[in-house]
Write an enzyme that holds these catalytic residues in place. Structure first.
Site, PDB file in Angstrom:
ATOM      1  N   ASP A   1       0.512  -1.331  -0.272  1.00 17.01           N
ATOM      2  CA  ASP A   1      -0.278  -0.087   0.141  1.00 17.01           C
ATOM      3  C   ASP A   1       1.341   1.491   0.540  1.00 17.01           C
ATOM      4  O   ASP A   1       1.809   1.361   0.923  1.00 17.01           O
ATOM      5  CB  ASP A   1      -0.813  -0.362   1.189  1.00 17.01           C
TER       6      ASP A   1
ATOM      7  N   ARG B   1      -0.357   8.168  -2.573  1.00 22.04           N
ATOM      8  CA  ARG B   1       0.246   8.806  -1.414  1.00 22.04           C
ATOM      9  C   ARG B   1       1.416   9.013  -1.976  1.00 22.04           C
ATOM     10  O   ARG B   1       2.171   9.976  -2.154  1.00 22.04           O
ATOM     11  CB  ARG B   1       0.387   8.214  -0.305  1.00 22.04           C
TER      12      ARG B   1
ATOM     13  N   HIS C   1       2.371   3.186  -9.229  1.00 25.31           N
ATOM     14  CA  HIS C   1       2.333   1.800  -8.942  1.00 25.31           C
ATOM     15  C   HIS C   1       3.327   1.396  -9.901  1.00 25.31           C
ATOM     16  O   HIS C   1       4.555   0.556 -10.135  1.00 25.31           O
ATOM     17  CB  HIS C   1       1.203   1.763 -10.007  1.00 25.31           C
TER      18      HIS C   1
ATOM     19  N   LEU D   1      12.152 -20.579  -4.670  1.00 25.43           N
ATOM     20  CA  LEU D   1      10.868 -18.901  -4.458  1.00 25.43           C
ATOM     21  C   LEU D   1       9.711 -19.607  -5.193  1.00 25.43           C
ATOM     22  O   LEU D   1       9.509 -18.877  -6.085  1.00 25.43           O
ATOM     23  CB  LEU D   1      11.559 -17.549  -4.326  1.00 25.43           C
TER      24      LEU D   1
ATOM     25  N   LEU E   1      -6.076  -5.585   7.434  1.00 23.73           N
ATOM     26  CA  LEU E   1      -6.076  -6.602   6.036  1.00 23.73           C
ATOM     27  C   LEU E   1      -6.789  -7.067   4.557  1.00 23.73           C
ATOM     28  O   LEU E   1      -6.370  -6.992   3.595  1.00 23.73           O
ATOM     29  CB  LEU E   1      -6.437  -7.686   7.041  1.00 23.73           C
TER      30      LEU E   1
HETATM   31  C1  FPP Z   1      -1.769   0.001  -3.383  1.00 21.89           C
HETATM   32  O1  FPP Z   1      -1.414   1.648  -3.529  1.00 21.89           O
HETATM   33  C2  FPP Z   1      -1.587  -0.577  -4.273  1.00 21.89           C
HETATM   34  C3  FPP Z   1      -1.859  -0.819  -5.551  1.00 21.89           C
HETATM   35  C4  FPP Z   1      -4.084  -1.535  -5.245  1.00 21.89           C
HETATM   36  C5  FPP Z   1      -1.852  -1.794  -6.502  1.00 21.89           C
HETATM   37  C6  FPP Z   1      -0.702  -2.834  -6.198  1.00 21.89           C
HETATM   38  C7  FPP Z   1       0.120  -2.521  -7.336  1.00 21.89           C
HETATM   39  C8  FPP Z   1       1.664  -2.771  -7.934  1.00 21.89           C
HETATM   40  C9  FPP Z   1       2.648  -2.176  -7.110  1.00 21.89           C
HETATM   41  C10 FPP Z   1       1.930  -2.547  -9.272  1.00 21.89           C
HETATM   42  C11 FPP Z   1       1.797  -3.738 -10.377  1.00 21.89           C
HETATM   43  C12 FPP Z   1       1.983  -4.798  -9.801  1.00 21.89           C
HETATM   44  C13 FPP Z   1       2.312  -6.093 -10.218  1.00 21.89           C
HETATM   45  C14 FPP Z   1       2.403  -7.280 -10.258  1.00 21.89           C
HETATM   46  C15 FPP Z   1       1.704  -5.315 -12.136  1.00 21.89           C
HETATM   47  P1  FPP Z   1      -2.617   2.741  -2.973  1.00 21.89           P
HETATM   48  O2  FPP Z   1      -2.155   2.971  -4.840  1.00 21.89           O
HETATM   49  O3  FPP Z   1      -3.576   2.626  -2.384  1.00 21.89           O
HETATM   50  O4  FPP Z   1      -1.800   3.729  -2.421  1.00 21.89           O
HETATM   51  P2  FPP Z   1      -2.743   4.963  -1.601  1.00 21.89           P
HETATM   52  O5  FPP Z   1      -2.966   4.012  -0.451  1.00 21.89           O
HETATM   53  O6  FPP Z   1      -1.643   5.582  -1.685  1.00 21.89           O
HETATM   54  O7  FPP Z   1      -3.763   5.286  -2.858  1.00 21.89           O
END
Ligand code: FPP
Length: 265
Positions: free
Chosen positions: A40, A44, A57, A151, A215
């Site tokens: 997460d 931000r 991302h 892994l 979670l």
């Molecule tokens: C949460 O951060 C993150 C996600 C919803 C996506 C996670 C994806 C990646 C790390 C990259 C893509 C992965 C692959 C394998 C292609 P958020 O956007 O909710 O952050 P925030 O809480 O700061 O808004």
């Protein structure tokens, strides 16, 4: 359990461990075998830098690369990453599209190196509901890396624990209706054996970046006895040092699985 997932978990090193019951770590082991991460804070991280959320991302992919490299070196056998939840479809269309594009890019660009490094990709989630291109790329990466043993990298994609339990209960009910299973035989192992994680040990440690304490519909069944570690660090900044901090804290925890402390016996 979907066909996809049952096929991919068969024969994995982790498959020798029965799933579904709280397990004490193997003799003398102080580190976790299975680490699951809620990645997460991408949005931000980007917003604080005046960048579009998608840049967060993309930077998150770099963090994935660092952590995947570190895991086997730190004795971790299974890494489960929450990459896209069943609830993430509610995000603005541009962001969903960008995440889907990143997924294709990840599969295409990283698979050679993952394969060389002995990483086996598996997918947890309703893969059949992903767009055709994404589904094909993911399945190709899974197939390509299926013989690797260093892994297991579980990508939770279109994953939600509630959906997973619904899928498991439907599969169990189908077996009951087919006369293959007597309802009186259904126990916790039966449920565990029909989850996307069938055949794998439960996560020992769940890490959440970005500082929030929840979670978010992630591995609710499997994480029943997992140790939780939350860091305020945003996912794009997460690196091997943070993972080592989490492992050091894990090593200090006493896992009791509902029993009493060793000194109280
Ligand atoms: C949460 O951060 C993150 C996600 C919803 C996506 C996670 C994806 C990646 C790390 C990259 C893509 C992965 C692959 C394998 C292609 P958020 O956007 O909710 O952050 P925030 O809480 O700061 O808004």
């Amino acid at each position: 359990m979907s066909e996809t997932n049952s096929r991919y978990t068969n024969g994995s090193p982790a498959a020798q461990v029965p799933a579904g019951t709280p397990q004490a770590p193997a003799g003398g082991r102080s580190g976790p075998r299975h680490v699951a991460i809620i990645m997460d804070g991408n949005g931000r991280w980007a917003t604080e830098r005046g960048l579009p959320r998608v840049a967060g991302h993309r930077a998150g992919i770099e963090a994935i690369r660092r952590v995947v490299k570190a895991c086997p070196e730190l004795g971790i056998e299974i890494l489960t990453l929450y990459a896209f939840s069943t609830e993430n479809w509610k995000r603005p269309r541009d962001e969903v599209n960008a995440l889907m594009n990143l997924l294709v890019e990840y599969c295409r660009k990283e698979v050679d190196e993952l394969d060389r490094n002995g990483v086996r990709i598996q997918v947890l989630g309703r893969v059949a509901e992903l767009p055709e291109l994404q589904r094909r790329e993911v399945e190709r990466a899974v197939e390509r890396t299926r013989h690797n043993r260093r892994l297991i990298l579980n990508l939770a994609l279109n994953y939600g624990s509630h959906a997973e339990l619904v899928d498991a209960f439907k599969a169990i009910l189908a077996r009951v209706l087919a006369g293959e299973l007597d309802p009186s035989q259904i126990d916790e192992q039966t449920i565990a054996a029909h989850l996307y994680t069938a055949g794998m040990p439960d996560p020992d440690l769940v890490i959440r970046t970005g500082g929030e304490y929840r979670l978010s519909n992630f591995l609710l069944w499997q994480a029943a006895y997992a140790e939780l570690w939350v860091t305020p660090v945003y996912w794009p900044e997460f690196d091997r040092c943070h993972l080592e901090q989490a492992l050091a804290e894990y090593a200090r925890r006493e896992r009791r699985f509902g029993g009493v402390p060793a000194r109280g016996r």
